[in-house]
Enzyme design. Structure first.
Site, PDB file in Angstrom:
ATOM      1  N   HIS A   9      74.620  23.412 -45.820  1.00  7.75           N
ATOM      2  CA  HIS A   9      74.328  24.822 -46.574  1.00  7.75           C
ATOM      3  C   HIS A   9      74.652  24.167 -48.073  1.00  7.75           C
ATOM      4  O   HIS A   9      76.155  25.361 -48.144  1.00  7.75           O
ATOM      5  CB  HIS A   9      74.322  26.309 -45.773  1.00  7.75           C
ATOM      6  CG  HIS A   9      74.164  27.426 -46.463  1.00  7.75           C
ATOM      7  ND1 HIS A   9      73.619  28.403 -45.824  1.00  7.75           N
ATOM      8  CD2 HIS A   9      73.969  27.969 -47.878  1.00  7.75           C
ATOM      9  CE1 HIS A   9      73.617  29.577 -46.770  1.00  7.75           C
ATOM     10  NE2 HIS A   9      73.614  28.530 -47.718  1.00  7.75           N
ATOM     11  N   HIS A  11      74.720  25.236 -52.360  1.00  5.53           N
ATOM     12  CA  HIS A  11      73.638  25.423 -53.344  1.00  5.53           C
ATOM     13  C   HIS A  11      74.325  24.717 -54.722  1.00  5.53           C
ATOM     14  O   HIS A  11      75.543  24.990 -54.748  1.00  5.53           O
ATOM     15  CB  HIS A  11      74.089  26.886 -53.901  1.00  5.53           C
ATOM     16  CG  HIS A  11      72.866  28.073 -53.034  1.00  5.53           C
ATOM     17  ND1 HIS A  11      71.713  28.066 -52.757  1.00  5.53           N
ATOM     18  CD2 HIS A  11      73.815  28.739 -51.467  1.00  5.53           C
ATOM     19  CE1 HIS A  11      71.599  29.111 -51.893  1.00  5.53           C
ATOM     20  NE2 HIS A  11      72.574  29.129 -51.103  1.00  5.53           N
ATOM     21  N   HIS A 189      66.726  31.212 -45.844  1.00  6.41           N
ATOM     22  CA  HIS A 189      68.001  32.257 -45.586  1.00  6.41           C
ATOM     23  C   HIS A 189      68.253  33.402 -44.900  1.00  6.41           C
ATOM     24  O   HIS A 189      66.440  33.991 -45.515  1.00  6.41           O
ATOM     25  CB  HIS A 189      68.771  32.667 -46.862  1.00  6.41           C
ATOM     26  CG  HIS A 189      69.948  31.696 -47.774  1.00  6.41           C
ATOM     27  ND1 HIS A 189      68.755  30.164 -47.855  1.00  6.41           N
ATOM     28  CD2 HIS A 189      70.396  31.592 -48.410  1.00  6.41           C
ATOM     29  CE1 HIS A 189      69.984  29.862 -48.694  1.00  6.41           C
ATOM     30  NE2 HIS A 189      70.828  30.159 -48.922  1.00  6.41           N
ATOM     31  N   GLU A 192      71.440  36.942 -43.875  1.00  2.00           N
ATOM     32  CA  GLU A 192      73.585  37.092 -44.607  1.00  2.00           C
ATOM     33  C   GLU A 192      73.332  38.588 -44.143  1.00  2.00           C
ATOM     34  O   GLU A 192      74.544  39.085 -43.618  1.00  2.00           O
ATOM     35  CB  GLU A 192      73.140  36.563 -45.453  1.00  2.00           C
ATOM     36  CG  GLU A 192      74.139  36.512 -46.585  1.00  2.00           C
ATOM     37  CD  GLU A 192      73.981  35.982 -47.818  1.00  2.00           C
ATOM     38  OE1 GLU A 192      72.732  35.265 -48.265  1.00  2.00           O
ATOM     39  OE2 GLU A 192      75.447  35.318 -48.176  1.00  2.00           O
ATOM     40  N   ASP A 270      78.322  26.373 -48.516  1.00  7.52           N
ATOM     41  CA  ASP A 270      77.316  27.823 -49.607  1.00  7.52           C
ATOM     42  C   ASP A 270      77.151  27.369 -51.160  1.00  7.52           C
ATOM     43  O   ASP A 270      76.877  26.761 -51.727  1.00  7.52           O
ATOM     44  CB  ASP A 270      77.633  28.865 -49.624  1.00  7.52           C
ATOM     45  CG  ASP A 270      76.569  30.261 -49.321  1.00  7.52           C
ATOM     46  OD1 ASP A 270      75.310  29.643 -49.781  1.00  7.52           O
ATOM     47  OD2 ASP A 270      76.676  31.236 -49.305  1.00  7.52           O
ATOM     48  N   ASP A 271      78.550  28.017 -52.268  1.00  4.17           N
ATOM     49  CA  ASP A 271      78.505  27.912 -52.916  1.00  4.17           C
ATOM     50  C   ASP A 271      80.330  27.593 -53.543  1.00  4.17           C
ATOM     51  O   ASP A 271      80.674  28.498 -53.900  1.00  4.17           O
ATOM     52  CB  ASP A 271      78.306  29.125 -53.579  1.00  4.17           C
ATOM     53  CG  ASP A 271      77.051  29.710 -53.680  1.00  4.17           C
ATOM     54  OD1 ASP A 271      75.688  29.352 -54.055  1.00  4.17           O
ATOM     55  OD2 ASP A 271      76.520  30.430 -52.395  1.00  4.17           O
TER      56      ASP A 271
HETATM   57  N1  HPA Z   1      72.537  34.172 -50.674  1.00  2.00           N
HETATM   58  C1  HPA Z   1      71.755  33.933 -51.338  1.00  2.00           C
HETATM   59  N2  HPA Z   1      71.216  33.122 -51.916  1.00  2.00           N
HETATM   60  C2  HPA Z   1      72.475  32.364 -52.440  1.00  2.00           C
HETATM   61  C3  HPA Z   1      73.448  32.337 -52.225  1.00  2.00           C
HETATM   62  C4  HPA Z   1      73.671  33.319 -50.839  1.00  2.00           C
HETATM   63  O1  HPA Z   1      74.528  32.837 -50.551  1.00  2.00           O
HETATM   64  N3  HPA Z   1      74.405  31.560 -53.121  1.00  2.00           N
HETATM   65  C5  HPA Z   1      73.679  31.315 -53.998  1.00  2.00           C
HETATM   66  N4  HPA Z   1      72.154  32.023 -53.960  1.00  2.00           N
HETATM   67 ZN    ZN Z   2      73.178  30.220 -49.170  1.00  2.00          ZN
END
Ligand code: HPA
Ligand code: ZN
Length: 335
Positions: A9, A11, A189, A192, A270-271
């Site tokens: 996971h 991006h 996703h 969340e 994630d990021d």
């Molecule tokens: N959630 C949803 N979209 C996203 C995320 C995330 O954490 N990071 C980059 N796009």
């Molecule tokens: Zn994500």
């Protein structure tokens, strides 16, 4: 050597570090809203998912050429290798680039160039996952899938990301059916910021094999039972959950309870440029904050390979699992 692991996971646009953003801005004559890397970093205080996304999409303005995308991906892979990543399944957001006039082929071929060199250069096998922006229309997602057709040999799966609330998975039924007909695998996703019902929709309507995040399943015991029974992998991102305020503090993250409930949990970043750590840092943080011991960390690493799309290379999966099993925590701290 750090604990071997897969990242499932991630991006790629979320790996854009401020230094590279400013270097690309200069190269492409793009004016950024922040005056330098320090001022930009100070802006990384998010209220929720949307406040992060506003900054994340804004900063992408520096990415223009195939070389830019290749450089972005190679910089990530180099850092990931240092943290023990041996396999990475990487999301990208084509619509965030096509909306700015960058052709989808530029994005995919640039990323693809870095990814195809990755195993030799960094020891990391890779897969690419094309995400649709759920706050854009279903028609736009279909157009994106169509535009990507000449490049599908580089893509393993489709995903769904961006602002979740009010954009249920069911909105994308048709494009997921079309993606499956083209031989692509499916993730999304869900759960969340959105409710447990979105996780059910991702499974039942989109037919996903993995759920990205899935955190809010914990509000629905029946759903937890189903996810555990069917061995549906969840790609959790604890540092992201803290930064985007899905949980208050890392010490309160439900990961230990999720493991105890029998869920197939993986831990991911994630990021990482925005959320304070790459995946090795994340393993270290859950060890420290949640008291997950070495055997729990080993289990999370095993899960990452089990949940990966390495089905087309079972030999590699078996080799990586054997490396996890043989890993000696005595020699190195568990990062
Ligand atoms: N959630 C949803 N979209 C996203 C995320 C995330 O954490 N990071 C980059 N796009
Ligand atoms: Zn994500």
């Amino acid at each position: 050597m750090p604990l071997p692991k897969a990242e499932l996971h991630l991006h790629i646009e979320g790996t854009l570090e401020p230094e590279l953003a400013f270097a690309l801005a200069a190269r492409n004559s793009v004016e950024l809203a922040h005056k330098d890397t320090e001022e930009l970093r100070r802006a990384y205080l998010f209220e929720d998912l949307q406040s992060f996304l506003d900054l994340y999409y804004g900063l992408m303005a520096v990415l223009h050429t195939e070389d830019d995308f290749a450089e972005l991906a190679d910089a990530y892979l180099e850092r990931a290798a240092e943290q023990g990543v041996r396999h990475a399944e990487i999301f990208f957001d084509p619509q965030a680039h096509t909306a700015r006039g960058v052709p989808v082929g530029t994005v995919i071929e640039g990323l693809g160039r870095a990814l195809e060199a990755s195993e030799e250069r960094h020891g990391i096998s890779t897969r690419l996952i094309m995400c649709f922006l759920r706050d854009e229309s279903a028609e736009s997602a279909l157009e994106t899938l169509h535009a990507a057709k000449p490049h599908l040999h580089r893509i393993t799966a489709v995903g769904l990301d961006s602002a979740e609330a009010g954009h249920p998975p069911s909105k994308f039924r048709e494009v997921y059916e079309a993606a499956a007909a083209l031989g692509l695998r499916k993730v999304a996703h869900a759960g969340e910021e959105g409710p447990p019902e979105y996780i059910r929709e991702a499974l039942d309507i989109l037919g996903v094999e993995r759920v990205d995040h899935g955190l809010r399943c914990m509000e629905d015991p029946e759903l937890v039972e189903r996810l555990a029974r069917d061995r549906i992998p969840l790609t959790l991102c604890p540092l992201s959950n803290v930064r985007l305020r899905a949980v208050d503090i890392l010490e309160e993250h439900p990961l230990p309870r999720m493991i105890d409930a029998g869920l197939l949990c993986t831990v991911n970043s994630d990021d990482p440029a925005y959320f304070g750590g790459y995946v090795g840092d994340t393993f270290h943080a859950v060890h420290e904050a949640l008291g997950l011991g070495e055997e729990r960390l080993r289990e999370l690493a095993r899960n990452s390979f089990l949940a990966s799309f390495l089905d087309d290379d079972e030999e590699r999966r078996a080799r990586l699992l054997a490396e996890v099993d043989a890993y000696d925590f005595e020699v190195r701290r568990p990062d």
